[in-house]
Design a protein around this motif. Structure first.
Motif, PDB file in Angstrom:
ATOM      1  N   ALA A   5     -70.651  45.116  65.814  1.00  0.00           N
ATOM      2  CA  ALA A   5     -72.255  44.347  65.003  1.00  0.00           C
ATOM      3  C   ALA A   5     -71.558  42.963  63.904  1.00  0.00           C
ATOM      4  CB  ALA A   5     -72.027  45.674  63.781  1.00  0.00           C
ATOM      5  N   ALA A   6     -70.285  43.956  63.282  1.00  0.00           N
ATOM      6  CA  ALA A   6     -69.714  42.222  62.647  1.00  0.00           C
ATOM      7  C   ALA A   6     -68.453  42.187  62.043  1.00  0.00           C
ATOM      8  CB  ALA A   6     -70.492  42.522  61.077  1.00  0.00           C
ATOM      9  N   LEU A   7     -67.731  40.737  61.588  1.00  0.00           N
ATOM     10  CA  LEU A   7     -66.446  40.807  61.634  1.00  0.00           C
ATOM     11  C   LEU A   7     -67.005  40.679  60.217  1.00  0.00           C
ATOM     12  CD1 LEU A   7     -63.717  39.812  61.649  1.00  0.00           C
ATOM     13  CD2 LEU A   7     -64.318  37.666  62.432  1.00  0.00           C
ATOM     14  N   ILE A   8     -66.298  41.475  59.162  1.00  0.00           N
ATOM     15  CA  ILE A   8     -66.705  40.525  57.394  1.00  0.00           C
ATOM     16  C   ILE A   8     -65.243  40.444  57.488  1.00  0.00           C
ATOM     17  CG2 ILE A   8     -67.384  41.635  55.646  1.00  0.00           C
ATOM     18  CD1 ILE A   8     -69.460  43.570  57.295  1.00  0.00           C
ATOM     19  N   THR A   9     -64.986  39.457  56.103  1.00  0.00           N
ATOM     20  CA  THR A   9     -64.063  38.325  55.376  1.00  0.00           C
ATOM     21  C   THR A   9     -64.489  38.866  54.032  1.00  0.00           C
ATOM     22  OG1 THR A   9     -63.783  36.167  56.701  1.00  0.00           O
ATOM     23  CG2 THR A   9     -63.136  38.470  57.979  1.00  0.00           C
ATOM     24  N   ASP A  10     -63.224  38.385  53.293  1.00  0.00           N
ATOM     25  CA  ASP A  10     -63.576  38.260  52.474  1.00  0.00           C
ATOM     26  C   ASP A  10     -62.873  36.283  52.941  1.00  0.00           C
ATOM     27  OD1 ASP A  10     -62.808  36.389  50.162  1.00  0.00           O
ATOM     28  OD2 ASP A  10     -61.672  38.416  49.224  1.00  0.00           O
ATOM     29  N   THR A  11     -63.494  35.381  52.502  1.00  0.00           N
ATOM     30  CA  THR A  11     -63.461  33.895  52.726  1.00  0.00           C
ATOM     31  C   THR A  11     -62.186  33.382  52.124  1.00  0.00           C
ATOM     32  OG1 THR A  11     -64.815  32.796  51.295  1.00  0.00           O
ATOM     33  CG2 THR A  11     -65.296  33.405  53.673  1.00  0.00           C
ATOM     34  N   ILE A  12     -61.339  34.505  51.213  1.00  0.00           N
ATOM     35  CA  ILE A  12     -60.110  33.750  50.437  1.00  0.00           C
ATOM     36  C   ILE A  12     -59.366  34.524  50.475  1.00  0.00           C
ATOM     37  CG2 ILE A  12     -60.232  34.232  48.148  1.00  0.00           C
ATOM     38  CD1 ILE A  12     -58.805  30.976  49.139  1.00  0.00           C
ATOM     39  N   PHE A  13     -59.817  35.993  51.999  1.00  0.00           N
ATOM     40  CA  PHE A  13     -58.240  36.495  51.699  1.00  0.00           C
ATOM     41  C   PHE A  13     -57.747  37.740  50.561  1.00  0.00           C
ATOM     42  CE2 PHE A  13     -59.992  34.609  55.318  1.00  0.00           C
ATOM     43  CZ  PHE A  13     -59.563  35.639  56.621  1.00  0.00           C
ATOM     44  N   SER A  14     -58.976  37.246  49.161  1.00  0.00           N
ATOM     45  CA  SER A  14     -58.023  37.837  47.984  1.00  0.00           C
ATOM     46  C   SER A  14     -56.589  39.239  48.391  1.00  0.00           C
ATOM     47  CB  SER A  14     -58.837  37.929  46.960  1.00  0.00           C
ATOM     48  OG  SER A  14     -59.895  39.158  47.084  1.00  0.00           O
ATOM     49  N   SER A  15     -57.461  40.525  48.538  1.00  0.00           N
ATOM     50  CA  SER A  15     -56.742  41.120  48.569  1.00  0.00           C
ATOM     51  C   SER A  15     -55.692  41.360  49.807  1.00  0.00           C
ATOM     52  CB  SER A  15     -58.182  42.367  48.747  1.00  0.00           C
ATOM     53  OG  SER A  15     -59.081  42.719  47.934  1.00  0.00           O
ATOM     54  N   ASP A  16     -56.008  40.163  50.357  1.00  0.00           N
ATOM     55  CA  ASP A  16     -55.134  40.718  51.416  1.00  0.00           C
ATOM     56  C   ASP A  16     -53.554  39.955  51.011  1.00  0.00           C
ATOM     57  OD1 ASP A  16     -55.845  42.062  53.940  1.00  0.00           O
ATOM     58  OD2 ASP A  16     -57.337  40.156  53.813  1.00  0.00           O
ATOM     59  N   GLY A  17     -53.905  39.066  49.967  1.00  0.00           N
ATOM     60  CA  GLY A  17     -52.570  38.180  49.504  1.00  0.00           C
ATOM     61  C   GLY A  17     -53.114  36.519  48.887  1.00  0.00           C
ATOM     62  N   VAL A  18     -53.734  36.049  49.339  1.00  0.00           N
ATOM     63  CA  VAL A  18     -54.803  34.987  48.797  1.00  0.00           C
ATOM     64  C   VAL A  18     -54.547  33.942  50.541  1.00  0.00           C
ATOM     65  CG1 VAL A  18     -55.433  32.492  47.638  1.00  0.00           C
ATOM     66  CG2 VAL A  18     -54.981  35.201  46.605  1.00  0.00           C
ATOM     67  N   TYR A  19     -55.457  33.609  50.862  1.00  0.00           N
ATOM     68  CA  TYR A  19     -55.191  32.669  52.385  1.00  0.00           C
ATOM     69  C   TYR A  19     -56.247  32.166  52.322  1.00  0.00           C
ATOM     70  CZ  TYR A  19     -51.348  35.883  53.033  1.00  0.00           C
ATOM     71  OH  TYR A  19     -50.433  37.018  52.650  1.00  0.00           O
ATOM     72  N   SER A  20     -55.884  30.949  52.121  1.00  0.00           N
ATOM     73  CA  SER A  20     -56.836  29.392  52.595  1.00  0.00           C
ATOM     74  C   SER A  20     -56.645  28.889  53.510  1.00  0.00           C
ATOM     75  CB  SER A  20     -56.691  28.622  51.105  1.00  0.00           C
ATOM     76  OG  SER A  20     -55.683  28.508  51.119  1.00  0.00           O
ATOM     77  N   ASP A  21     -55.533  28.422  54.086  1.00  0.00           N
ATOM     78  CA  ASP A  21     -54.901  27.034  54.697  1.00  0.00           C
ATOM     79  C   ASP A  21     -54.160  27.881  56.032  1.00  0.00           C
ATOM     80  OD1 ASP A  21     -55.936  25.220  52.954  1.00  0.00           O
ATOM     81  OD2 ASP A  21     -53.935  25.827  51.711  1.00  0.00           O
ATOM     82  N   PRO A  22     -54.540  26.776  57.350  1.00  0.00           N
ATOM     83  CA  PRO A  22     -54.873  25.594  57.010  1.00  0.00           C
ATOM     84  C   PRO A  22     -56.863  25.479  57.321  1.00  0.00           C
ATOM     85  CG  PRO A  22     -54.542  25.482  59.492  1.00  0.00           C
ATOM     86  CD  PRO A  22     -54.109  27.214  58.453  1.00  0.00           C
ATOM     87  N   ALA A  23     -58.212  25.196  56.384  1.00  0.00           N
ATOM     88  CA  ALA A  23     -59.128  25.493  56.778  1.00  0.00           C
ATOM     89  C   ALA A  23     -59.465  24.846  58.289  1.00  0.00           C
ATOM     90  CB  ALA A  23     -59.608  23.780  55.464  1.00  0.00           C
ATOM     91  N   GLY A  24     -60.367  25.673  57.951  1.00  0.00           N
ATOM     92  CA  GLY A  24     -61.167  25.583  59.382  1.00  0.00           C
ATOM     93  C   GLY A  24     -60.520  26.775  60.153  1.00  0.00           C
TER      94      GLY A  24
END
Length: 445
Positions: free
Chosen positions: A219-238
């Motif tokens: 039905a869906a992939l659901i993600t926090d777009t900064i992955f905060s609970s996983d440890g904060v992952y932002s890069d590389p953008a894209g």
């Protein structure tokens, strides 16, 4: 006594170390609130007032808030307070009556999104919104499978707890839920990922295949777009784009959880998904939109909502009430007038540079990552392997609290300092935080 499930939680084992008034207040909480409510820190803090990036205890001692994202434009912002008071003295009802304020806010909110996302459904909390997103995704796709990251948190309703593995092993995942590793540069075995986007997409594809092998349509992939609970992952953008493409090829939707990264916190963009050059099918918003007043919402493509609206009777008495909308409208006005996105970009970069400078002096401070005013900093036993040190992280968090600076921890081991202050946080505030952190790190040698 068992270890608290919540990271950075107070343990009753420390009760005898507290002063008599604090012990009595904790006893009152236990009597009336019961055992489920947890407190932060080895020595809990009692606050009576907030202003901007500061919280004050009963003695008037100021604590620098480097953690709380719900008061996104600062504690008790006067423009937001005035808007709430004015509307509360005028009218507060529900969305079954016509009301200009609700429409004005909805129009201003969706104008901050890509044109494809032009409808909003209001709720009171991020948990309610996640629950609604799951219902809509099931209806639109005909599927029932959901993919989330291994330490994801999306809310606390019965349905949403099944896609929130961070709630712990005693809160079981749904049988139609699959987890994938967070898009981390370093794996638990110390190995380094060369292409985060390709690796994350491959993991999502494997999860899709496993669902299909069990006769389950995604039905869906659901993600926090900064992955905060996983440890904060932002890069590389894209890096999110290949995984989103994979789930769409399989007939699923992509749902961006913007409760924590949204509303300009990441500096360069209003919404976390924008950093990845993608447009979600739905976006989950939460309490930062009202600076702490209960308001949340689901922003979606109209075609995703159309069939759901025909089939399902949905109503939320308090979702989108005029007082909450007044608060939320005031938040958008403050973000714009005070240029808080630009501030998040500037001060966030300044903070990351300062943290990396500290890492050159303190061997246990490892990778520093994030965007805008959302930063994760690893505490490690060995910088070469990036082996986590959650015990050190706990000592750092509590050492900062003793020096009147508030942060918390994140990640599967609880070893990532979670740095997420209100958006008006300044370079001067950053210097104070960095100075105190330097002191506390030095005390651990």
């Amino acid at each position: 006594m068992s270890k608290p499930l919540m990271l950075n939680a107070f343990s009753p084992d420390s009760l005898d170390e507290l002063d008599a008034p604090t012990r009595e207040m904790i006893a009152r909480r236990q009597r009336v609130l019961g055992p489920s409510y947890k407190l932060f820190y080895e020595h809990p803090v009692h606050f009576v007032r907030g202003e901007g990036v500061w919280l004050y205890d009963p003695d008037g001692t100021p604590y620098l808030d480097v953690y709380n994202n719900v008061p996104s434009v600062g504690h008790c912002h006067p423009h937001v307070v005035a808007a709430i008071a004015r509307q509360a003295a005028t009218l507060n009802t529900h969305t079954r009556y016509l009301n200009d304020l609700i429409l004005t806010y909805a129009e201003k909110l969706v104008a901050t999104f890509p044109a494809a996302l032009s409808n909003v459904m209001f709720t009171c909390t991020g948990s309610e919104t996640s629950d609604l997103a799951m219902r809509v995704a099931r209806n639109f796709t005909g599927g029932s499978g959901f993919i989330v990251t291994e330490t994801a948190y999306h809310g606390i309703t019965s349905a949403v707890s099944e896609i929130s593995p961070s709630l712990g092993v005693h809160v079981p995942l749904g049988v139609n839920v699959r987890t994938v590793p967070a898009p981390a540069r370093y794996r638990a075995d110390g190995s380094e990922v060369d292409d985060i986007g390709a690796t994350f997409a491959r993991d999502v594809e494997l999860a899709i295949q496993d669902l299909q092998r069990h006769g389950i349509q995604v039905a869906a992939l659901i993600t926090d777009t900064i992955f905060s609970s996983d440890g904060v992952y932002s890069d590389p953008a894209g890096f999110l784009a290949p995984a989103v493409a994979a789930v769409r090829r399989a007939g699923g939707l992509f749902v961006a959880d913007e409760v924590q990264p949204g509303f300009g916190r990441l500096g360069s963009h209003m919404w976390g998904f924008e950093r990845h050059g993608i447009v979600p099918d739905m976006a989950i918003l939460g309490k930062p939109m009202g600076n702490g007043i209960p308001i949340a919402g689901l922003v979606a493509k109209p075609e995703v909502l159309e069939d759901f609206a025909r089939r399902a009777r949905y109503f939320n008495t308090f979702g989108g009430n005029p007082v909450s909308c007044a608060a939320a409208l005031a938040v958008l006005e403050v973000i714009e007038r005070e240029q808080l996105m630009a501030n998040a970009e500037d001060v966030g970069q300044y903070l990351r540079e300062g943290l990396r400078a500290l890492a050159r002096q303190h061997e246990n401070l490892g990778e520093v990552r994030g965007a805008g005013l959302f930063i994760g900093a690893d505490l490690v036993e060995d910088r070469g392997t990036m082996k986590p040190d959650p015990a050190l992280a706990s000592r750092i968090v509590n050492g900062l609290r003793r020096k009147q600076v508030l942060i918390s921890a994140s990640g599967p081991s609880g070893h990532v300092l979670k740095i997420r202050p209100p958006l008006p946080f300044s370079r001067e505030n950053a210097d104070q935080f960095l100075g105190v952190l330097d002191e506390v790190l030095a005390e651990q040698r």
